[in-house]
Design a protein around this motif. Structure first.
Motif, PDB file in Angstrom:
ATOM      1  N   ILE A 142       0.817  -1.212   0.000  1.00 22.68           N
ATOM      2  CA  ILE A 142       0.000   0.000   0.000  1.00 22.68           C
ATOM      3  C   ILE A 142       0.850   1.261   0.000  1.00 22.68           C
ATOM      4  N   HIS A 143       1.908   1.270   0.811  1.00 21.08           N
ATOM      5  CA  HIS A 143       2.652   2.509   1.028  1.00 21.08           C
ATOM      6  C   HIS A 143       4.038   2.526   0.390  1.00 21.08           C
ATOM      7  N   GLY A 144       4.447   1.416  -0.224  1.00 22.92           N
ATOM      8  CA  GLY A 144       5.641   1.427  -1.054  1.00 22.92           C
ATOM      9  C   GLY A 144       6.973   1.426  -0.343  1.00 22.92           C
ATOM     10  N   GLU A 145       7.005   1.129   0.957  1.00 23.60           N
ATOM     11  CA  GLU A 145       8.263   1.066   1.698  1.00 23.60           C
ATOM     12  C   GLU A 145       8.352  -0.262   2.445  1.00 23.60           C
ATOM     13  N   ASN A 146       9.552  -0.778   2.554  1.00 25.63           N
ATOM     14  CA  ASN A 146       9.763  -2.026   3.275  1.00 25.63           C
ATOM     15  C   ASN A 146      10.491  -1.731   4.582  1.00 25.63           C
ATOM     16  N   TYR A 147       9.728  -1.500   5.636  1.00 23.71           N
ATOM     17  CA  TYR A 147      10.300  -1.234   6.956  1.00 23.71           C
ATOM     18  C   TYR A 147      10.487  -2.510   7.776  1.00 23.71           C
ATOM     19  N   ARG A 148      10.116  -3.655   7.203  1.00 22.58           N
ATOM     20  CA  ARG A 148      10.381  -4.994   7.754  1.00 22.58           C
ATOM     21  C   ARG A 148       9.589  -5.334   9.011  1.00 22.58           C
ATOM     22  N   ASP A 149       9.394  -4.372   9.892  1.00 24.70           N
ATOM     23  CA  ASP A 149       8.696  -4.678  11.152  1.00 24.70           C
ATOM     24  C   ASP A 149       7.994  -3.423  11.655  1.00 24.70           C
ATOM     25  N   ILE A 150       6.906  -3.035  10.992  1.00 28.78           N
ATOM     26  CA  ILE A 150       6.258  -1.766  11.334  1.00 28.78           C
ATOM     27  C   ILE A 150       5.549  -1.811  12.681  1.00 28.78           C
ATOM     28  N   LEU A 151       5.351  -3.011  13.247  1.00 24.14           N
ATOM     29  CA  LEU A 151       4.664  -3.111  14.532  1.00 24.14           C
ATOM     30  C   LEU A 151       5.626  -3.128  15.709  1.00 24.14           C
ATOM     31  N   SER A 152       6.913  -3.013  15.427  1.00 25.96           N
ATOM     32  CA  SER A 152       7.895  -3.012  16.500  1.00 25.96           C
ATOM     33  C   SER A 152       7.652  -1.856  17.455  1.00 25.96           C
ATOM     34  N   GLY A 153       7.716  -2.150  18.749  1.00 25.75           N
ATOM     35  CA  GLY A 153       7.546  -1.114  19.761  1.00 25.75           C
ATOM     36  C   GLY A 153       8.849  -0.479  20.186  1.00 25.75           C
ATOM     37  N   TYR A 154       9.962  -0.962  19.620  1.00 28.42           N
ATOM     38  CA  TYR A 154      11.272  -0.402  19.942  1.00 28.42           C
ATOM     39  C   TYR A 154      11.624   0.603  18.850  1.00 28.42           C
ATOM     40  N   ARG A 155      11.558   1.887  19.187  1.00 29.41           N
ATOM     41  CA  ARG A 155      11.778   2.959  18.224  1.00 29.41           C
ATOM     42  C   ARG A 155      12.729   3.995  18.827  1.00 29.41           C
ATOM     43  N   ALA A 156      13.372   4.727  17.937  1.00 29.04           N
ATOM     44  CA  ALA A 156      14.143   5.894  18.342  1.00 29.04           C
ATOM     45  C   ALA A 156      13.877   6.972  17.309  1.00 29.04           C
ATOM     46  N   PHE A 157      13.717   8.196  17.772  1.00 23.68           N
ATOM     47  CA  PHE A 157      13.415   9.276  16.834  1.00 23.68           C
ATOM     48  C   PHE A 157      13.797  10.610  17.451  1.00 23.68           C
ATOM     49  N   THR A 158      13.927  11.597  16.588  1.00 19.67           N
ATOM     50  CA  THR A 158      14.150  12.949  17.092  1.00 19.67           C
ATOM     51  C   THR A 158      12.804  13.543  17.482  1.00 19.67           C
ATOM     52  N   ARG A 159      12.833  14.348  18.511  1.00 17.57           N
ATOM     53  CA  ARG A 159      11.581  14.968  18.955  1.00 17.57           C
ATOM     54  C   ARG A 159      11.025  15.883  17.871  1.00 17.57           C
ATOM     55  N   GLU A 160      11.924  16.519  17.123  1.00 16.26           N
ATOM     56  CA  GLU A 160      11.498  17.412  16.042  1.00 16.26           C
ATOM     57  C   GLU A 160      10.744  16.647  14.954  1.00 16.26           C
ATOM     58  N   SER A 161      11.249  15.476  14.572  1.00 13.54           N
ATOM     59  CA  SER A 161      10.584  14.700  13.520  1.00 13.54           C
ATOM     60  C   SER A 161       9.236  14.160  14.006  1.00 13.54           C
ATOM     61  N   PHE A 162       9.147  13.836  15.295  1.00 16.12           N
ATOM     62  CA  PHE A 162       7.883  13.339  15.838  1.00 16.12           C
ATOM     63  C   PHE A 162       6.785  14.384  15.701  1.00 16.12           C
ATOM     64  N   ARG A 163       7.136  15.633  15.882  1.00 18.78           N
ATOM     65  CA  ARG A 163       6.151  16.708  15.813  1.00 18.78           C
ATOM     66  C   ARG A 163       5.620  16.931  14.396  1.00 18.78           C
ATOM     67  N   LYS A 164       6.308  16.376  13.396  1.00 17.29           N
ATOM     68  CA  LYS A 164       5.833  16.482  12.020  1.00 17.29           C
ATOM     69  C   LYS A 164       4.766  15.441  11.696  1.00 17.29           C
ATOM     70  N   LEU A 165       4.635  14.443  12.558  1.00 17.48           N
ATOM     71  CA  LEU A 165       3.692  13.359  12.305  1.00 17.48           C
ATOM     72  C   LEU A 165       2.295  13.746  12.789  1.00 17.48           C
ATOM     73  N   HIS A 166       1.304  13.492  11.940  1.00 19.09           N
ATOM     74  CA  HIS A 166      -0.081  13.747  12.336  1.00 19.09           C
ATOM     75  C   HIS A 166      -0.646  12.434  12.875  1.00 19.09           C
TER      76      HIS A 166
END
Length: 309
Positions: A142-166
């Motif tokens: 559907i979305h054209g990317e292979n993230y391999r494990d989109i349901l993983s609860g182990y994530r790391a991200f920048t706070r700035e990038s998180f604020r871009k997500l709706h």
């Protein structure tokens, strides 16, 4: 990465007293002192156990994992980097370097830990494995990317990038929504191998495979409306057109073989076919508009970058 001063570990919890202290201590042992536990109203002593282990503890104002994560990052986290994990002791704090390195190196703004790279025996049931693989395949289609494990609860991200997500999901659909929003907002994503262990004895999962799996599939499909409209409207159009064709075939068969007419079904067949064709056309038009929008956004960003230089 050796300096964790600008990193916050985020642990959403709900009745995790059996494991939360162990998880908090494991992250503190590898040098992560800022551990934030946001609790969804536990009644088993989770908050006290987390606080005694050295974590900051906040009780969320709403309900659900998704709401907890949004509230925590937006209202209680000031660090540049956020490491998100579950408090059920299935993830290994020793993997935190691998999770943070792509962020610090500037290679990605969002990192997903791939549980399938080193999944220990008993960590996931056969049903959950099949469900996870189906969801990952659906996401890729559907979305054209292979993230391999989109349901993983182990994530790391920048706070700035998180604020871009709706983000709007309140429950376990939050991981799926984060992955979709990363694609939609073209946020650089890295996938790194991690270890995934079986839940310790005595702890119970809050995840219901059938119910929550259904919610995740619905979230995937719902998000396709704005990220891949050709798939969203095209699939609906194809379904409606197929239904119209099937009804038409039935009407013609009954008329030619038995001499029986079905006027009502015939009208329904025509209506379904016309609706399906209209949805297909709308899907193509929406996809063209989305492509033009993305081109305009890309030009705007290039112009902004040029001005900054």
């Amino acid at each position: 990465m050796s300096d964790y001063d600008d990193v916050c570990v985020l642990l959403p919890t709900m009745d995790e007293v059996e494991t939360v202290a162990r998880v908090v201590e494991s992250f503190r042992d590898v040098g992560l002192d800022d551990v934030l536990v946001i609790d969804g109203g536990s009644t088993d002593g989770t908050r006290d156990a987390a606080s005694d282990a050295g974590a900051r503890v906040v009780e969320q104002s709403g309900r659900g994992k998704g709401q907890a994560i949004r509230e925590a990052v937006c209202d209680h986290v000031t660090a540049t980097y956020v490491v998100m994990a579950d408090a059920d002791a299935t993830y290994d704090a020793a993997d935190v370097d691998a999770m943070l390195d792509p962020l610090v190196a500037g290679e990605a703004d969002h990192v997903i830990g791939n549980r399938f790279a080193d999944m220990r025996s008993g960590a996931m049931t056969r049903l959950n494995r099949i469900g996870n693989q189906l969801i990952n395949l659906s996401f890729r289609a559907i979305h054209g990317e292979n993230y391999r494990d989109i349901l993983s609860g182990y994530r790391a991200f920048t706070r700035e990038s998180f604020r871009k997500l709706h983000l709007t999901a309140d429950g376990f659909g939050i991981e799926t929504e984060m992955a979709v929003e990363c694609v939609k907002n073209r946020i650089p994503v890295a996938v790194v191998p991690i270890t995934y262990r079986e839940r310790p004895g005595g702890s119970a999962t809050n995840l219901h495979p059938i119910r929550d799996g259904g919610v995740i599939f619905i979230e995937l499909y719902r998000k396709a409306k704005t990220n891949n409209p050709l798939f969203y409207f095209g699939s609906l159009g194809a379904l409606s057109t197929t239904a119209g064709a099937a009804m038409t075939a039935y009407v013609l068969y009954r008329w030619f073989v038995h001499g029986v007419t079905h006027e009502v079904i015939a009208i329904g067949a025509v209506g379904a076919a016309l609706l399906g064709i209209q949805l297909l056309i709308f899907g193509f038009l929406a996809d063209m508009i989305l492509s033009l929008h993305r081109e305009q956004v890309a030009r705007y960003e290039r112009a902004i970058d040029g001005n900054d230089d």
